[in-house]
Design a protein around this motif. Structure first.
Motif, PDB file in Angstrom:
ATOM      1  N   ALA A  92      33.024 -25.025 -61.079  1.00  0.00           N
ATOM      2  CA  ALA A  92      32.995 -24.104 -62.202  1.00  0.00           C
ATOM      3  C   ALA A  92      31.638 -24.448 -63.085  1.00  0.00           C
ATOM      4  CB  ALA A  92      33.971 -24.247 -63.106  1.00  0.00           C
ATOM      5  N   ASP A  93      31.023 -25.666 -62.658  1.00  0.00           N
ATOM      6  CA  ASP A  93      29.833 -26.163 -63.290  1.00  0.00           C
ATOM      7  C   ASP A  93      28.780 -24.978 -63.000  1.00  0.00           C
ATOM      8  OD1 ASP A  93      27.524 -27.026 -64.341  1.00  0.00           O
ATOM      9  OD2 ASP A  93      27.961 -29.384 -63.720  1.00  0.00           O
ATOM     10  N   GLU A  94      28.134 -24.498 -63.912  1.00  0.00           N
ATOM     11  CA  GLU A  94      27.107 -23.227 -63.945  1.00  0.00           C
ATOM     12  C   GLU A  94      25.982 -23.928 -63.123  1.00  0.00           C
ATOM     13  OE1 GLU A  94      24.655 -19.911 -66.303  1.00  0.00           O
ATOM     14  OE2 GLU A  94      26.623 -20.914 -67.436  1.00  0.00           O
ATOM     15  N   LEU A  95      25.545 -25.273 -63.832  1.00  0.00           N
ATOM     16  CA  LEU A  95      24.356 -25.748 -63.370  1.00  0.00           C
ATOM     17  C   LEU A  95      24.396 -26.166 -61.780  1.00  0.00           C
ATOM     18  CD1 LEU A  95      21.618 -27.174 -63.993  1.00  0.00           C
ATOM     19  CD2 LEU A  95      22.795 -29.307 -64.416  1.00  0.00           C
ATOM     20  N   LEU A  96      25.403 -26.593 -61.068  1.00  0.00           N
ATOM     21  CA  LEU A  96      25.785 -26.840 -59.772  1.00  0.00           C
ATOM     22  C   LEU A  96      25.588 -25.422 -59.046  1.00  0.00           C
ATOM     23  CD1 LEU A  96      26.919 -28.483 -57.555  1.00  0.00           C
ATOM     24  CD2 LEU A  96      29.060 -28.082 -58.298  1.00  0.00           C
ATOM     25  N   GLN A  97      26.048 -24.556 -59.476  1.00  0.00           N
ATOM     26  CA  GLN A  97      26.183 -23.220 -58.845  1.00  0.00           C
ATOM     27  C   GLN A  97      24.571 -22.763 -58.740  1.00  0.00           C
ATOM     28  OE1 GLN A  97      28.688 -20.733 -61.186  1.00  0.00           O
ATOM     29  NE2 GLN A  97      30.639 -21.704 -60.518  1.00  0.00           N
ATOM     30  N   ASN A  98      23.909 -22.869 -59.704  1.00  0.00           N
ATOM     31  CA  ASN A  98      22.463 -22.475 -59.754  1.00  0.00           C
ATOM     32  C   ASN A  98      21.792 -23.340 -58.869  1.00  0.00           C
ATOM     33  OD1 ASN A  98      23.346 -20.207 -61.326  1.00  0.00           O
ATOM     34  ND2 ASN A  98      22.638 -21.438 -63.290  1.00  0.00           N
ATOM     35  N   THR A  99      22.194 -24.654 -58.836  1.00  0.00           N
ATOM     36  CA  THR A  99      21.243 -25.828 -58.022  1.00  0.00           C
ATOM     37  C   THR A  99      21.499 -25.794 -56.615  1.00  0.00           C
ATOM     38  OG1 THR A  99      21.373 -27.216 -60.163  1.00  0.00           O
ATOM     39  CG2 THR A  99      20.777 -28.159 -57.731  1.00  0.00           C
ATOM     40  N   LEU A 100      22.614 -25.281 -56.043  1.00  0.00           N
ATOM     41  CA  LEU A 100      22.926 -25.551 -54.646  1.00  0.00           C
ATOM     42  C   LEU A 100      21.868 -24.397 -53.921  1.00  0.00           C
ATOM     43  CD1 LEU A 100      26.723 -26.071 -54.704  1.00  0.00           C
ATOM     44  CD2 LEU A 100      24.905 -27.792 -53.931  1.00  0.00           C
ATOM     45  N   PRO A 101      21.855 -23.161 -54.479  1.00  0.00           N
ATOM     46  CA  PRO A 101      21.072 -22.296 -53.528  1.00  0.00           C
ATOM     47  C   PRO A 101      19.568 -22.735 -53.635  1.00  0.00           C
ATOM     48  CG  PRO A 101      22.363 -20.876 -54.901  1.00  0.00           C
ATOM     49  CD  PRO A 101      22.603 -22.447 -55.257  1.00  0.00           C
ATOM     50  N   THR A 102      19.123 -23.218 -54.718  1.00  0.00           N
ATOM     51  CA  THR A 102      17.748 -23.817 -54.699  1.00  0.00           C
ATOM     52  C   THR A 102      17.546 -24.796 -53.711  1.00  0.00           C
ATOM     53  OG1 THR A 102      17.670 -23.060 -57.076  1.00  0.00           O
ATOM     54  CG2 THR A 102      15.909 -24.581 -56.122  1.00  0.00           C
ATOM     55  N   MET A 103      18.390 -25.830 -53.558  1.00  0.00           N
ATOM     56  CA  MET A 103      18.469 -26.804 -52.765  1.00  0.00           C
ATOM     57  C   MET A 103      18.283 -26.512 -51.367  1.00  0.00           C
ATOM     58  SD  MET A 103      21.002 -29.714 -54.720  1.00  0.00           S
ATOM     59  CE  MET A 103      20.932 -30.946 -53.516  1.00  0.00           C
ATOM     60  N   TYR A 104      19.188 -25.499 -50.848  1.00  0.00           N
ATOM     61  CA  TYR A 104      19.373 -24.820 -49.702  1.00  0.00           C
ATOM     62  C   TYR A 104      18.086 -24.323 -49.261  1.00  0.00           C
ATOM     63  CZ  TYR A 104      21.152 -22.590 -45.726  1.00  0.00           C
ATOM     64  OH  TYR A 104      21.403 -22.447 -44.160  1.00  0.00           O
ATOM     65  N   SER A 105      17.306 -23.680 -50.276  1.00  0.00           N
ATOM     66  CA  SER A 105      16.171 -23.111 -49.964  1.00  0.00           C
ATOM     67  C   SER A 105      14.984 -23.960 -49.628  1.00  0.00           C
ATOM     68  CB  SER A 105      15.670 -21.924 -50.974  1.00  0.00           C
ATOM     69  OG  SER A 105      14.499 -21.444 -51.062  1.00  0.00           O
ATOM     70  N   GLU A 106      15.002 -25.072 -50.488  1.00  0.00           N
ATOM     71  CA  GLU A 106      14.065 -26.076 -50.323  1.00  0.00           C
ATOM     72  C   GLU A 106      13.959 -26.850 -48.961  1.00  0.00           C
ATOM     73  OE1 GLU A 106      11.283 -26.778 -52.448  1.00  0.00           O
ATOM     74  OE2 GLU A 106      11.777 -24.996 -52.965  1.00  0.00           O
ATOM     75  N   LEU A 107      15.384 -27.073 -48.700  1.00  0.00           N
ATOM     76  CA  LEU A 107      15.745 -27.622 -47.351  1.00  0.00           C
ATOM     77  C   LEU A 107      15.506 -26.923 -46.126  1.00  0.00           C
ATOM     78  CD1 LEU A 107      19.241 -29.582 -48.226  1.00  0.00           C
ATOM     79  CD2 LEU A 107      17.286 -30.508 -47.835  1.00  0.00           C
ATOM     80  N   GLU A 108      15.498 -25.609 -46.317  1.00  0.00           N
ATOM     81  CA  GLU A 108      15.406 -24.657 -45.131  1.00  0.00           C
ATOM     82  C   GLU A 108      13.813 -24.710 -44.868  1.00  0.00           C
ATOM     83  OE1 GLU A 108      16.588 -20.723 -46.298  1.00  0.00           O
ATOM     84  OE2 GLU A 108      17.820 -20.839 -44.221  1.00  0.00           O
ATOM     85  N   LYS A 109      12.962 -24.838 -46.002  1.00  0.00           N
ATOM     86  CA  LYS A 109      11.514 -24.803 -45.840  1.00  0.00           C
ATOM     87  C   LYS A 109      11.004 -25.971 -45.341  1.00  0.00           C
ATOM     88  CE  LYS A 109      10.510 -22.262 -49.847  1.00  0.00           C
ATOM     89  NZ  LYS A 109      10.118 -22.320 -51.682  1.00  0.00           N
TER      90      LYS A 109
END
Length: 243
Positions: A92-109
């Motif tokens: 339920a942590d909002e910071l976690l929910q917002n961070t995961l998609p960003t991390m995935y995007s960076e890892l995809e790059k």
């Protein structure tokens, strides 16, 4: 989650409908977060060994730096998760929910850059196409150590088990050894191969030297056959000399 959906279809749930719907929403949110979390974890696991050491990280410094940042954030997330024993509260942590998609995007790059890097190496030395990406990553990550390639020659070349390096200088290759165990074929190069620089470059040199060596052997055998003519007593020495 499925049980709650079933409960919400019952007419007896009326007094608890709001509570059930709120709980269902919470579980649904948790499920989505866990799904994103696992995706990030799988990609992080695949790239961690590549970008935290070895030769590839040195050749892709920009991507290595990007991965290092993600790796740092990942460590923080996992540390915080280990402290929170409740999955629903953790997700339920909002910071976690917002961070995961960003991390995935960076890892995809990072992943796309790595795929481009592998394709570049395969074009430089086409025999790398015979090797799986996972094995190719291992080969390239150990590219600065010529001896490490001995484990993979049979994947790149047909009927070659390993090569023989100079005892004093491991960057110098003198012979190739065929497969077949005891009594296998050993072919000395006409000129030693220097295994320095990018691995795809010196492997290309090794391939060219191998071809020149075999041409030289064929030339010598051809000259030897002319010398034998009809004298079969000379045939055995000729064969022994060129095996």
């Amino acid at each position: 989650q499925m049980n709650l959906q079933t409960v919400l279809t019952m007419r007896h749930v009326a007094p608890f409908r709001n509570v059930a719907q709120e709980l269902l929403g919470s579980l649904s949110e948790t499920s989505d977060t866990l799904e994103s979390w696992v995706k990030v974890q799988m990609m992080w696991c695949g790239l961690e060994s590549v970008f935290t050491g070895g030769d590839i990280a040195k050749q892709l410094p920009k991507e290595a730096k990007k991965f290092a940042k993600v790796d740092k954030d990942w460590a923080k997330i996992m540390t915080k998760a280990s402290e929170c024993r409740n999955v629903v509260e953790c997700c339920a942590d909002e910071l976690l929910q917002n961070t995961l998609p960003t991390m995935y995007s960076e890892l995809e790059k990072c992943q796309k850059s790595l795929e481009g890097y592998l394709e570049q190496k395969q074009k430089a030395f086409p025999r790398f196409y015979f090797v799986s990406n996972a094995k190719l990553l291992t080969i390239l990550s150990q590219g600065s150590d010529p001896l490490a390639m001995n484990e993979y020659y049979e994947n790149v070349f047909d009927a070659i088990q390993y090569v023989e390096h100079d005892k004093k200088d491991k960057t110098i290759i003198h012979k190739i050894h065929g497969d077949g165990g005891v009594g296998h074929e050993v072919v000395p190069f006409i000129n030693p191969v220097k295994a320095v620089g990018n691995i795809e470059d010196w492997l290309t040199t090794l391939l060219q030297t191998m071809r020149l060596t075999m041409k030289d052997h064929a030339r010598q055998c051809s000259a030897g056959v002319l010398d034998v003519q009809n004298d079969l007593s000379k045939l055995r020495p000729l064969v022994d000399k060129n095996i």
